[in-house]
Design a protein around this motif. Structure first.
Motif, PDB file in Angstrom:
ATOM      1  N   CYS A 108      24.340  -1.089   7.988  1.00 37.86           N
ATOM      2  CA  CYS A 108      23.397  -1.672   8.946  1.00 37.86           C
ATOM      3  C   CYS A 108      22.028  -0.986   8.830  1.00 37.86           C
ATOM      4  O   CYS A 108      21.957   0.234   8.667  1.00 37.86           O
ATOM      5  CB  CYS A 108      23.966  -1.520  10.350  1.00 37.86           C
ATOM      6  SG  CYS A 108      22.856  -2.152  11.615  1.00 37.86           S
ATOM      7  N   PHE A 117      19.852  -0.378  11.086  1.00 36.39           N
ATOM      8  CA  PHE A 117      19.321   0.256  12.291  1.00 36.39           C
ATOM      9  C   PHE A 117      19.728   1.733  12.388  1.00 36.39           C
ATOM     10  O   PHE A 117      18.880   2.635  12.378  1.00 36.39           O
ATOM     11  CB  PHE A 117      19.804  -0.541  13.520  1.00 36.39           C
ATOM     12  CG  PHE A 117      18.938  -0.420  14.745  1.00 36.39           C
ATOM     13  CD1 PHE A 117      17.764   0.340  14.744  1.00 36.39           C
ATOM     14  CD2 PHE A 117      19.283  -1.091  15.917  1.00 36.39           C
ATOM     15  CE1 PHE A 117      16.968   0.433  15.878  1.00 36.39           C
ATOM     16  CE2 PHE A 117      18.494  -1.004  17.052  1.00 36.39           C
ATOM     17  CZ  PHE A 117      17.342  -0.235  17.034  1.00 36.39           C
ATOM     18  N   HIS A 118      21.051   2.016  12.441  1.00 37.65           N
ATOM     19  CA  HIS A 118      21.514   3.407  12.542  1.00 37.65           C
ATOM     20  C   HIS A 118      22.421   3.792  11.385  1.00 37.65           C
ATOM     21  O   HIS A 118      22.984   4.877  11.367  1.00 37.65           O
ATOM     22  CB  HIS A 118      22.265   3.637  13.856  1.00 37.65           C
ATOM     23  CG  HIS A 118      21.550   3.111  15.062  1.00 37.65           C
ATOM     24  ND1 HIS A 118      21.705   1.814  15.500  1.00 37.65           N
ATOM     25  CD2 HIS A 118      20.649   3.690  15.891  1.00 37.65           C
ATOM     26  CE1 HIS A 118      20.945   1.608  16.563  1.00 37.65           C
ATOM     27  NE2 HIS A 118      20.276   2.725  16.815  1.00 37.65           N
ATOM     28  N   GLY A 119      22.626   2.832  10.454  1.00 38.60           N
ATOM     29  CA  GLY A 119      23.344   3.156   9.224  1.00 38.60           C
ATOM     30  C   GLY A 119      24.852   3.057   9.287  1.00 38.60           C
ATOM     31  O   GLY A 119      25.538   3.534   8.374  1.00 38.60           O
ATOM     32  N   TRP A 120      25.416   2.463  10.320  1.00 39.08           N
ATOM     33  CA  TRP A 120      26.871   2.292  10.340  1.00 39.08           C
ATOM     34  C   TRP A 120      27.282   1.441   9.128  1.00 39.08           C
ATOM     35  O   TRP A 120      26.549   0.531   8.714  1.00 39.08           O
ATOM     36  CB  TRP A 120      27.335   1.584  11.621  1.00 39.08           C
ATOM     37  CG  TRP A 120      27.224   2.418  12.875  1.00 39.08           C
ATOM     38  CD1 TRP A 120      26.339   3.413  13.117  1.00 39.08           C
ATOM     39  CD2 TRP A 120      28.021   2.286  14.052  1.00 39.08           C
ATOM     40  NE1 TRP A 120      26.519   3.922  14.376  1.00 39.08           N
ATOM     41  CE2 TRP A 120      27.563   3.243  14.982  1.00 39.08           C
ATOM     42  CE3 TRP A 120      29.080   1.451  14.433  1.00 39.08           C
ATOM     43  CZ2 TRP A 120      28.123   3.394  16.243  1.00 39.08           C
ATOM     44  CZ3 TRP A 120      29.634   1.596  15.697  1.00 39.08           C
ATOM     45  CH2 TRP A 120      29.168   2.563  16.594  1.00 39.08           C
ATOM     46  N   CYS A 165      25.323  -6.657  14.166  1.00 33.58           N
ATOM     47  CA  CYS A 165      26.075  -5.406  14.168  1.00 33.58           C
ATOM     48  C   CYS A 165      26.665  -5.158  15.570  1.00 33.58           C
ATOM     49  O   CYS A 165      25.955  -5.293  16.570  1.00 33.58           O
ATOM     50  CB  CYS A 165      25.123  -4.278  13.780  1.00 33.58           C
ATOM     51  SG  CYS A 165      25.883  -2.659  13.828  1.00 33.58           S
ATOM     52  N   HIS A 213      27.297  -2.465  16.974  1.00 31.63           N
ATOM     53  CA  HIS A 213      26.764  -1.265  17.608  1.00 31.63           C
ATOM     54  C   HIS A 213      25.639  -1.625  18.580  1.00 31.63           C
ATOM     55  O   HIS A 213      25.836  -1.662  19.787  1.00 31.63           O
ATOM     56  CB  HIS A 213      26.280  -0.270  16.530  1.00 31.63           C
ATOM     57  CG  HIS A 213      25.661   0.975  17.081  1.00 31.63           C
ATOM     58  ND1 HIS A 213      24.572   1.566  16.497  1.00 31.63           N
ATOM     59  CD2 HIS A 213      25.971   1.723  18.165  1.00 31.63           C
ATOM     60  CE1 HIS A 213      24.246   2.648  17.197  1.00 31.63           C
ATOM     61  NE2 HIS A 213      25.086   2.768  18.212  1.00 31.63           N
ATOM     62  N   LEU A 214      24.464  -1.968  18.030  1.00 27.36           N
ATOM     63  CA  LEU A 214      23.345  -2.297  18.914  1.00 27.36           C
ATOM     64  C   LEU A 214      22.686  -3.634  18.535  1.00 27.36           C
ATOM     65  O   LEU A 214      21.581  -3.920  18.958  1.00 27.36           O
ATOM     66  CB  LEU A 214      22.311  -1.162  18.882  1.00 27.36           C
ATOM     67  CG  LEU A 214      21.923  -0.600  20.264  1.00 27.36           C
ATOM     68  CD1 LEU A 214      23.072   0.179  20.889  1.00 27.36           C
ATOM     69  CD2 LEU A 214      20.700   0.295  20.147  1.00 27.36           C
ATOM     70  N   GLY A 215      23.400  -4.384  17.680  1.00 30.13           N
ATOM     71  CA  GLY A 215      22.995  -5.768  17.447  1.00 30.13           C
ATOM     72  C   GLY A 215      21.986  -6.043  16.349  1.00 30.13           C
ATOM     73  O   GLY A 215      21.460  -7.165  16.268  1.00 30.13           O
ATOM     74  N   ALA A 216      21.718  -5.086  15.468  1.00 30.44           N
ATOM     75  CA  ALA A 216      20.769  -5.372  14.374  1.00 30.44           C
ATOM     76  C   ALA A 216      21.355  -6.437  13.449  1.00 30.44           C
ATOM     77  O   ALA A 216      22.569  -6.651  13.414  1.00 30.44           O
ATOM     78  CB  ALA A 216      20.459  -4.101  13.593  1.00 30.44           C
TER      79      ALA A 216
HETATM   80  S1  FES Z   1      22.746  -1.537  15.326  1.00 29.56           S
HETATM   81 FE1  FES Z   1      23.863  -1.413  13.526  1.00 29.56          FE
HETATM   82  S2  FES Z   1      24.163   0.674  13.242  1.00 29.56           S
HETATM   83 FE2  FES Z   1      23.194   0.527  15.112  1.00 29.56          FE
END
Ligand code: FES
Ligand SMILES: [Fe+2]
Length: 419
Positions: A133, A135-138, A112, A114-117
């Protein structure tokens, strides 16, 4: 007592059913065959250590680029239900394959922006063809890769660069394929559709799957290496597949007889090479009825073979052979059969194909690539095959460096990241 007997008979019948009628599903992972460990064979962790040691000691030779351009199988249609997410290893990377609610298939890079999940681990299919995603649902579109929603933020706050690379993908002949081109060129040819599969005239008759530790080109090159048919593949499959245990140069009583040729096609089908093969069995020199098979094997690009069989009165069918580079010298090979033939015949046929293929695996797993072979007059058209296969590499095709790294990371068409 009577009850035990009934259960026993039932179990016996079920066992017979599984053995004779259920389609073959033979899966051989790395280490199951192809290596020679000596005696007694190590087990468990020690066996894994031995494989790692063999990988280090292996001389690969002056190999061509490791990832050719073309279509490669990443799954079968039945592997992926609507809304299902699957992790894929392709050309040394983690990718995520998923099916939308309405059935379309999508492949994206797994990490991802965003933060790599990792989308493959806990990602959910939402909004029909998007993935969320864990992790934070993006939420990202499987179509374009763009972030469509951030559940805890307004839509005008979506960062411009919130896009994940998407890969071209097609679903045909009940398989899912991904397109790779090192220069970012969209698909230049299509995979021929087999109408008998869509109409149901040819039905699923089994699969085999093998992990093979070699350069991808070694596997299709086998089709042009006609001389090896008359040595490695002569001995009856009754003697198995382990070439460390069979006497290859003896005159066997059960013998496979091969007759073959290989030719590349012309424009606009220059990405196709054809092998024509005839095969039958002899016992003490006498041809066994029902063993004659005529085959046209079309190598379509670097990773797909359509083998069209005519089994005479037993009907017709196709075996798909697909080779997918999971890593620089690690291929996943599947044979999948659709045919009119009876289940039992198909099973015997696929098993004998597998045994012959497994003999090649013993060679491929341990050999080095020879860039300039010492040809003799009666070798098959290996050099011609190499020139033909060369069309799937271009200047930017990734190569394997001496330290095991790649000269370039395989990218999808919309991948602009440098990492
Ligand atoms: S790491 Fe994917 S939404 Fe934050
Ligand atoms: Fe072979």
């Amino acid at each position: 007592m009577a009850m035990t007997l009934i259960i026993g008979v039932f179990m016996l019948l079920y066992g017979l059913y599984c053995y004779l009628v259920r389609p073959l599903n033979r899966v051989k992972n790395l280490g199951d065959l192809g290596f020679f460990f000596g005696h007694p064979e190590p087990k468990g962790k020690y066996k894994e250590m031995q494989i790692e040691r063999m990988k280090k000691l292996r001389v690969l030779g002056d190999i061509p680029p490791v990832f050719p351009n073309g279509w490669f199988r990443i799954a079968e249609t039945d592997d992926l239900k609507p809304k299902q997410v699957l992790p894929i290893v392709f050309m040394g990377q983690n990718l995520t394959l998923f099916r939308s609610e309405n059935g379309s298939v999508h492949v994206i890079n797994s990490y991802c922006p965003h933060l790599g999940a990792n989308f493959s681990v806990g990602g959910r299919v939402v909004d029909n063809n998007c993935i969320q995603c864990p992790f934070h649902g993006w939420i990202f579109s499987g179509e374009t890769g763009k972030c469509t929603r951030i559940p805890y933020s307004n839509s005008d706050k979506i960062p411009e660069k919130a896009t994940v690379p998407v890969w071209p993908v097609v679903e045909v002949n009940r398989h899912i394929f991904i397109w790779y081109h090192c220069d970012g060129i969209p698909p230049t040819w299509e995979i021929p559709q087999i109408p008998e599969i869509d109409t149901g005239e040819w039905t699923f008759r089994g699969r085999t799957e093998h992990d093979v530790m070699c350069h991808i080109q070694e596997i299709p090159e086998n089709g042009a290496d006609l001389a090896h048919l008359h040595y490695l593949h002569i001995i009856g499959i009754n003697e198995g597949c382990d070439i460390t245990k069979m006497e290859l140069s003896k005159k066997p009583s059960i013998r496979h007889v091969w007759n073959g040729s290989w030719e590349p096609e012309q424009e606009p089908n220059k990405h196709i090479g054809c092998m024509y093969l005839e095969h039958f069995l002899t016992v003490f020199g006498i041809q066994v009825p029902g063993t004659y098979v005529k085959l046209k094997a079309m190598q379509i690009g670097p990773g797909i073979v359509h083998m069209i069989f005519d089994f005479g009165f037993l009907g017709k069918g196709i075996v798909f052979q697909t080779v997918t580079p999971e890593d620089a010298v690690h291929q996943r090979v599947r044979f999948v059969m659709y045919a009119q033939t009876t289940a039992l015949y198909a099973k015997i046929f696929m098993l004998s194909e597998a045994y012959q293929f497994e003999r090649d695996i013993y060679v491929w797993t341990n050999k080095r690539y020879v860039k300039n072979p010492l040809y003799c007059k009666d070798d098959g058209p290996i050099a011609k095959h190499r020139r033909w296969f060369g069309q799937f590499y271009t200047d930017n095709s990734p190569r394997l460096n001496k330290d095991g790294s790649l000269t370039d990371r395989p990218k999808s068409l919309n991948d602009v990241n440098d990492w």
